[in-house]
Scaffold this active site. Structure first.
Site, short mmCIF file in Angstrom:
data_model
loop_
_atom_site.label_atom_id
_atom_site.label_comp_id
_atom_site.label_asym_id
_atom_site.label_seq_id
_atom_site.Cartn_x
_atom_site.Cartn_y
_atom_site.Cartn_z
N ARG A 87 0.78 -1.25 0.13
CA ARG A 87 -0.07 0.00 0.14
C ARG A 87 0.85 1.40 -0.05
O ARG A 87 1.81 1.31 0.71
CB ARG A 87 -0.97 0.05 1.07
CG ARG A 87 -1.67 1.38 1.20
CD ARG A 87 -2.78 1.46 2.18
NE ARG A 87 -3.37 2.71 2.06
CZ ARG A 87 -4.43 3.10 2.74
NH1 ARG A 87 -4.98 2.14 3.80
NH2 ARG A 87 -4.93 4.17 2.77
N ARG A 96 -6.41 1.57 -3.29
CA ARG A 96 -5.47 0.79 -2.45
C ARG A 96 -5.32 -0.70 -2.78
O ARG A 96 -6.45 -1.31 -2.89
CB ARG A 96 -5.60 1.20 -0.96
CG ARG A 96 -6.99 0.90 -0.74
CD ARG A 96 -7.53 1.70 0.57
NE ARG A 96 -7.90 2.97 0.05
CZ ARG A 96 -8.38 3.97 0.73
NH1 ARG A 96 -8.61 3.64 2.28
NH2 ARG A 96 -8.78 5.01 0.46
N ASP A 99 -6.65 -2.06 2.76
CA ASP A 99 -6.94 -1.11 3.77
C ASP A 99 -7.35 -1.84 4.68
O ASP A 99 -8.42 -2.72 4.67
CB ASP A 99 -8.06 0.17 3.09
CG ASP A 99 -8.61 1.07 4.16
OD1 ASP A 99 -7.60 1.59 4.72
OD2 ASP A 99 -9.73 1.19 4.39
#
Length: 173
Positions: A87, A96, A99
């Site tokens: 990330r 992303r 997360d």
């Protein structure tokens, strides 16, 4: 919160995970597979992004843990999982690889600049509430689930690498 803790005391905790870049399911599976104390894994949901720039859909899960870790320690775990998935925090609410949010940790409440538990926006987000309700329906009032933001659809159980082809059952890992 006291810094002195009984190392044998465990709490029921929930982490929310999402991915919308690369091999989304692999990012989730690798993260879940590396956790200690997993009690349950929700089904995978495909969800539309909420907020931020235009981006592709997410895959989301919620993971239930039985853990002695504090909310701060779980945040450290979340950051390590995100780093392991590559990330990069380039854009607020942007796409992303992974997360990880600390949603709930027992009945503890934390309100610090970089950590708020319970997660401050979880009660408005269907991509959190729907998988959380699969694991802990007693924690998710029906009216909140019905009025939460976003569309979600169940994809199926998460395939975990060390399970050698077996799929994680909803509510169990």
């Amino acid at each position: 919160m006291s810094s002195a803790r009984d190392p044998n005391l465990t709490r029921r905790a929930f982490l929310g995970m999402g991915s919308n870049m690369g091999d989304r399911e692999r990012h989730l599976a690798d993260a879940v597979d590396s956790l200690v104390g997993v009690v349950g894994v929700s089904p995978v949901y495909e969800t539309e992004p909420v907020g931020g720039p235009s981006q592709g859909p997410y895959l989301n899960v919620v993971v239930e843990l039985d853990t002695p870790l504090s909310p701060r320690q779980l945040l450290g775990v979340a950051h390590r999982l995100e780093s392991a998935a590559g990330r990069v925090r380039a854009e607020h609410w942007g796409p992303r690889t992974l997360d990880v949010d600390v949603l709930l940790v027992g009945d503890l409440a934390v309100d610090e600049p970089d950590l708020v538990v319970p997660h401050p926006r979880m009660w408005q987000r269907r991509f959190v509430l729907a998988p959380l309700a699969d694991l802990a329906p007693e924690l998710v009032p029906e009216h909140l689930l019905a009025t939460s933001e976003g569309r979600v659809s169940v994809v199926g159980p998460l395939e975990l690498p060390r399970r050698r082809g077996r799929r994680a059952e909803p509510g169990g890992a």
